[in-house]
Design a protein around this motif. Structure first.
Motif, short mmCIF file in Angstrom:
data_model
loop_
_atom_site.label_atom_id
_atom_site.label_comp_id
_atom_site.label_asym_id
_atom_site.label_seq_id
_atom_site.Cartn_x
_atom_site.Cartn_y
_atom_site.Cartn_z
N MET A 148 0.54 -1.25 0.31
CA MET A 148 0.18 0.20 -0.29
C MET A 148 0.89 1.19 -0.12
N ALA A 149 2.38 1.48 -0.56
CA ALA A 149 3.35 2.45 0.07
C ALA A 149 2.75 3.15 -1.15
N ASP A 150 2.19 2.49 -1.79
CA ASP A 150 1.56 3.67 -3.49
C ASP A 150 -0.02 4.32 -3.05
N LYS A 151 -0.40 4.40 -1.96
CA LYS A 151 -1.45 4.91 -1.49
C LYS A 151 -1.52 6.33 -1.61
N LYS A 152 -2.33 6.93 -2.30
CA LYS A 152 -2.19 8.40 -1.72
C LYS A 152 -3.16 8.94 -1.50
N PHE A 153 -3.55 9.56 -0.01
CA PHE A 153 -4.51 9.85 0.73
C PHE A 153 -4.91 11.91 0.26
N THR A 154 -6.10 11.95 0.58
CA THR A 154 -6.92 13.33 0.29
C THR A 154 -7.42 13.57 1.20
N LYS A 155 -7.67 15.20 1.86
CA LYS A 155 -8.21 15.53 2.08
C LYS A 155 -9.56 14.86 3.02
N ASP A 156 -10.24 14.23 1.88
CA ASP A 156 -11.61 13.44 2.36
C ASP A 156 -11.22 11.63 3.29
N THR A 157 -9.58 11.46 2.84
CA THR A 157 -9.63 10.61 3.88
C THR A 157 -10.10 10.35 5.07
N VAL A 158 -10.14 9.67 5.74
CA VAL A 158 -10.74 8.66 7.52
C VAL A 158 -9.41 9.00 8.00
N ILE A 159 -9.43 9.88 9.05
CA ILE A 159 -8.15 9.90 10.00
C ILE A 159 -7.74 8.28 9.96
N GLY A 160 -8.84 7.40 10.93
CA GLY A 160 -8.93 5.66 10.89
C GLY A 160 -8.04 5.32 9.51
N ASP A 161 -8.41 5.52 8.87
CA ASP A 161 -7.75 4.84 7.60
C ASP A 161 -6.04 5.67 7.34
N VAL A 162 -6.34 6.48 7.94
CA VAL A 162 -4.57 6.41 7.35
C VAL A 162 -4.07 6.09 8.01
N LEU A 163 -4.09 5.64 9.23
CA LEU A 163 -3.07 5.34 10.02
C LEU A 163 -3.13 3.73 10.20
N LYS A 164 -4.45 2.61 9.76
CA LYS A 164 -4.61 1.76 9.06
C LYS A 164 -3.96 1.28 8.38
N ALA A 165 -3.83 2.20 6.83
CA ALA A 165 -2.72 2.16 5.65
C ALA A 165 -1.19 2.47 6.04
N ASN A 166 -1.51 2.85 6.89
CA ASN A 166 0.23 3.45 7.00
C ASN A 166 0.38 3.33 8.16
N PRO A 167 0.49 2.44 8.88
CA PRO A 167 1.17 3.13 10.47
C PRO A 167 2.44 4.58 11.10
N ASN A 168 3.22 5.07 9.93
CA ASN A 168 4.52 6.00 10.28
C ASN A 168 3.25 7.24 10.83
#
Length: 68
Positions: free
Chosen positions: A1-21
């Motif tokens: 999932m390293a190439d997944k790009k986040f947007t301002k509409d991404t849910v915060i919890g999903d960001v943390l799941k996708a990239n623990p860093n």
């Protein structure tokens, strides 16, 4: 999932799941309280930014620059 790009509409919890860093970026902008808030499962980066008077684009840019 390293190439997944986040947007301002991404849910915060999903960001943390996708990239623990992402923890350090979320903590930098929103503080520790974000991790215990039930809203992180449904609130977007833009909502969190609004609540903390931050620029969502700056947060998204930093998240997308993280190593996966």
């Amino acid at each position: 999932m390293a190439d997944k790009k986040f947007t301002k509409d991404t849910v915060i919890g999903d960001v943390l799941k996708a990239n623990p860093n992402a923890v350090k970026v979320i903590e930098k902008y929103f503080g520790q309280g974000c991790f215990t808030c039930p809203g992180m499962k449904m609130e977007s980066i833009s909502f969190g930014a609004l609540m903390h008077n931050m620029d969502p684009e700056a947060i998204v840019k930093e998240l997308n620059e993280l190593e996966g």
